[in-house]
Design a protein around this motif. Structure first.
Motif, PDB file in Angstrom:
ATOM      1  N   SER A  60       1.407  -1.321  -0.115  1.00  0.00           N
ATOM      2  CA  SER A  60       0.365   0.239  -0.023  1.00  0.00           C
ATOM      3  C   SER A  60       0.566   1.181  -0.027  1.00  0.00           C
ATOM      4  O   SER A  60       0.671   2.513  -0.670  1.00  0.00           O
ATOM      5  CB  SER A  60      -1.129   0.134   1.238  1.00  0.00           C
ATOM      6  OG  SER A  60      -2.228  -0.941   1.404  1.00  0.00           O
ATOM      7  N   LEU A  61       2.343   0.979   0.496  1.00  0.00           N
ATOM      8  CA  LEU A  61       2.933   2.137   0.877  1.00  0.00           C
ATOM      9  C   LEU A  61       3.361   2.762  -0.969  1.00  0.00           C
ATOM     10  O   LEU A  61       3.528   4.460  -1.018  1.00  0.00           O
ATOM     11  CB  LEU A  61       4.062   2.025   1.579  1.00  0.00           C
ATOM     12  CG  LEU A  61       3.381   1.976   3.009  1.00  0.00           C
ATOM     13  CD1 LEU A  61       4.752   2.027   4.443  1.00  0.00           C
ATOM     14  CD2 LEU A  61       3.467   3.851   4.039  1.00  0.00           C
ATOM     15  N   VAL A  62       4.303   2.234  -1.387  1.00  0.00           N
ATOM     16  CA  VAL A  62       4.698   2.658  -2.255  1.00  0.00           C
ATOM     17  C   VAL A  62       3.192   2.648  -3.799  1.00  0.00           C
ATOM     18  O   VAL A  62       3.210   3.381  -4.548  1.00  0.00           O
ATOM     19  CB  VAL A  62       5.306   0.988  -2.851  1.00  0.00           C
ATOM     20  CG1 VAL A  62       6.479   1.010  -2.264  1.00  0.00           C
ATOM     21  CG2 VAL A  62       4.520  -0.149  -3.074  1.00  0.00           C
ATOM     22  N   GLN A  63       2.341   2.310  -3.634  1.00  0.00           N
ATOM     23  CA  GLN A  63       1.137   2.109  -3.838  1.00  0.00           C
ATOM     24  C   GLN A  63       0.767   3.458  -4.400  1.00  0.00           C
ATOM     25  O   GLN A  63       0.621   4.257  -4.827  1.00  0.00           O
ATOM     26  CB  GLN A  63      -0.427   0.861  -4.228  1.00  0.00           C
ATOM     27  CG  GLN A  63       0.217   0.500  -4.862  1.00  0.00           C
ATOM     28  CD  GLN A  63      -0.134  -1.422  -4.900  1.00  0.00           C
ATOM     29  OE1 GLN A  63      -1.383  -0.846  -3.927  1.00  0.00           O
ATOM     30  NE2 GLN A  63      -0.801  -2.210  -4.941  1.00  0.00           N
ATOM     31  N   LEU A  64       0.649   3.987  -2.766  1.00  0.00           N
ATOM     32  CA  LEU A  64       0.108   5.570  -2.335  1.00  0.00           C
ATOM     33  C   LEU A  64       0.830   6.391  -2.194  1.00  0.00           C
ATOM     34  O   LEU A  64       0.565   7.201  -2.698  1.00  0.00           O
ATOM     35  CB  LEU A  64      -0.526   5.132  -1.320  1.00  0.00           C
ATOM     36  CG  LEU A  64      -1.647   4.533  -0.562  1.00  0.00           C
ATOM     37  CD1 LEU A  64      -2.259   4.523  -0.074  1.00  0.00           C
ATOM     38  CD2 LEU A  64      -3.155   5.133  -2.498  1.00  0.00           C
ATOM     39  N   ASP A  65       2.088   6.304  -2.883  1.00  0.00           N
ATOM     40  CA  ASP A  65       2.889   7.591  -2.609  1.00  0.00           C
ATOM     41  C   ASP A  65       4.556   7.040  -3.381  1.00  0.00           C
ATOM     42  O   ASP A  65       5.574   5.804  -3.212  1.00  0.00           O
ATOM     43  CB  ASP A  65       3.466   7.832  -1.102  1.00  0.00           C
ATOM     44  CG  ASP A  65       4.285   9.131  -0.880  1.00  0.00           C
ATOM     45  OD1 ASP A  65       4.918   9.590  -2.269  1.00  0.00           O
ATOM     46  OD2 ASP A  65       4.768   9.477   0.454  1.00  0.00           O
ATOM     47  N   ALA A  66       4.573   7.754  -4.596  1.00  0.00           N
ATOM     48  CA  ALA A  66       5.507   7.252  -5.280  1.00  0.00           C
ATOM     49  C   ALA A  66       7.454   7.841  -4.746  1.00  0.00           C
ATOM     50  O   ALA A  66       7.808   7.781  -5.348  1.00  0.00           O
ATOM     51  CB  ALA A  66       5.363   8.396  -6.652  1.00  0.00           C
ATOM     52  N   SER A  67       6.978   8.711  -3.731  1.00  0.00           N
ATOM     53  CA  SER A  67       8.636   8.572  -3.398  1.00  0.00           C
ATOM     54  C   SER A  67       8.506   8.171  -2.199  1.00  0.00           C
ATOM     55  O   SER A  67      10.218   7.912  -1.448  1.00  0.00           O
ATOM     56  CB  SER A  67       7.810   9.642  -2.744  1.00  0.00           C
ATOM     57  OG  SER A  67       7.145  10.521  -1.508  1.00  0.00           O
ATOM     58  N   VAL A  68       8.566   6.731  -1.656  1.00  0.00           N
ATOM     59  CA  VAL A  68       8.568   6.006  -0.180  1.00  0.00           C
ATOM     60  C   VAL A  68       9.869   5.295  -1.032  1.00  0.00           C
ATOM     61  O   VAL A  68       9.232   4.654  -1.454  1.00  0.00           O
ATOM     62  CB  VAL A  68       7.220   6.116   0.169  1.00  0.00           C
ATOM     63  CG1 VAL A  68       6.739   4.511  -0.766  1.00  0.00           C
ATOM     64  CG2 VAL A  68       7.341   5.155   1.496  1.00  0.00           C
TER      65      VAL A  68
END
Length: 447
Positions: free
Chosen positions: A19-27
């Motif tokens: 979910s993190l990499v899907q929702l934030d392209a910089s994470v």
């Protein structure tokens, strides 16, 4: 760039990273795990004969191979390892997905007798968990009692009834396979304190018991009849209604000759484990009846069931992690939509997901929405979180602290070693069962 540590690489940890990499392209996400192997209970809790469920590892693998996700195995967080406060220094945010690592207790005399084990200990042994011990679970046992009527109870009962031909194609460690193949357990009692309509197993798991070779499943129709819903299951939700229908079929089926027998028992509450020559020899149960409010009440009538092996499967429970708040009543970390609460106030940059957040409920898929709720909270907080200065690469700081993680290449080396072991034993993949062999295999990736 938002740097996040996810502690735990089971389903909740992997879904959080996803979910993190899907929702934030910089994470950038580091997934830390105490073990050198990923996937949590999918590797070390799913029964070895459940290949379809175990294949979920392929989906989790895709997450951990994402270009902005890094697996760091063999990293203990909390007592004896990296302090929680240190992780907060190294990352903008930390999400704890540490599950529920221990079992609930029965709270009855004799529970800790030799021969009495938690189901989790038994599962860890046949799943090759490196912390497992082999204390001869099935040695000298002819009758076993499994206390509980959930899916884990069904799994351990099924493992006790399966033969070598069924288990050899699995990734079960060789020592456990040899022990179960030589087992003389022929009577397996699976016992619940309430009725069939309240049992927690899924119908698919339940039906598998009826398809075991050379094994008869029996159900006492008089015990089923104690459940008001048994006589008229039409008002039940679909899942318990199907369970009742399966049990009704076994209760009315004619007896047949078989080498092993699984006896499904209901409305029996364990009150004491009885010893003989210093080991468990029987379990004393009190007959219960429905109390009209969804629970049961004791009748004062008792029954002893002989057993040289007792497996207690009455639920998981979370344990405190040093440096995090903990609610002992629920076995969870206090939170608000996944944000950790310290003395009622939100702790900036600390989050929870999975069983340590909500308790040991649901199935593997339940972790998806649970993790997404937590990640949504984290992304909402990101504008504040990124103002904190953190090291350019937390891994370099961890190594400077003396931590030597098993990275993804090390895990791939473990996989290769397990495949090689399987070939040498004339089987498929066979799990490495201890820390020494796992870490030795991981080191091959750097040699």
């Amino acid at each position: 760039m938002l740097r996040v540590a996810v502690v735990g690489s089971g389903p909740s940890g992997c879904y959080t990273a996803q979910s993190l990499v899907q929702l934030d392209a910089s994470v950038r996400v580091d997934v830390l795990d105490r073990l050198p192997c990923p996937y949590g209970l999918v590797r070390y809790g799913v029964a070895p004969d459940h290949e379809k469920i175990k294949s979920l590892q392929n989906n989790l693998r895709t997450v951990l191979e994402h270009e902005r996700v890094r697996f760091l195995g063999g990293v203990r967080v909390g007592e004896g390892g990296v302090p929680a406060a240190r992780l907060r220094e190294l990352y903008h945010a930390v999400v704890y997905c540490v599950g529920a690592a221990t079992d609930r207790h029965l709270g009855v005399p004799g529970e800790d007798l030799p021969g009495s084990w938690s189901a989790t200990e038994f599962v860890s042994w046949y799943s090759a968990h490196p912390d497992a011990v082999d204390d001869g679970f099935v040695r000298d046992a002819r009758s076993a009692v499994v206390i509980g009527v959930g899916n884990v109870a069904v799994d351990v009962a099924r493992m006790l009834a399966r033969g070598a031909a069924d288990l050899s194609p699995t990734d079960m460690p060789q020592a456990a396979l040899s022990a179960l193949a030589a087992s003389r357990v022929t009577e397996i009692h699976m016992v619940g304190r309430r009725g069939p309509s309240q049992a927690r197993f899924t119908t698919k798991e339940l039906r598998e018991l009826g398809g075991l070779p050379d094994t008869e499943v029996t159900v006492d129709p008089e015990e089923l009849a104690l459940d008001p819903a048994y006589l008229d299951p039409s008002a039940l939700p679909a899942a318990p209604r199907r369970n009742v229908e399966v049990l009704r079929g076994w209760a009315t089926a004619p007896g047949r000759s078989a080498g092993r027998r699984i006896r499904m028992r209901f409305f029996l509450r364990p009150v004491e484990l009885l010893a003989e020559t210093g080991r468990v020899a029987a379990v004393r149960f009190e007959r219960t009846v429905p109390d009209g409010r969804g629970g049961v009440t004791g009748t004062g009538q008792y029954e002893d069931i002989a057993a040289q092996l007792v497996l207690r499967s009455v639920g998981y429970r979370g344990v405190p992690l040093e440096g995090l708040p903990f609610d002992p009543a629920t076995g969870t970390v206090p939170h608000l939509a996944g944000r950790v609460l310290r003395e009622g106030a939100v702790a900036p940059g600390e989050y929870v997901a999975g069983w340590i957040k909500r308790g040991p409920t649901g199935v593997i898929g339940t972790n998806r929405p649970c993790s997404k709720e937590t990640v949504t909270s984290l992304i909402e907080d990101a504008g504040t979180l990124v103002r904190k200065e953190v090291p350019g690469d937390p891994l370099a700081a961890l190594r400077a602290d003396g931590v030597e993680p098993v990275e993804w290449a090390g895990w791939c080396a473990i996989e290769r070693a397990e495949a090689e072991l399987g070939v040498s034993l004339g089987r498929s993949v066979v799990k490495l069962p201890d820390w020494e062999s796992l870490l030795a295999a991981a080191r091959r990736s750097t040699s």
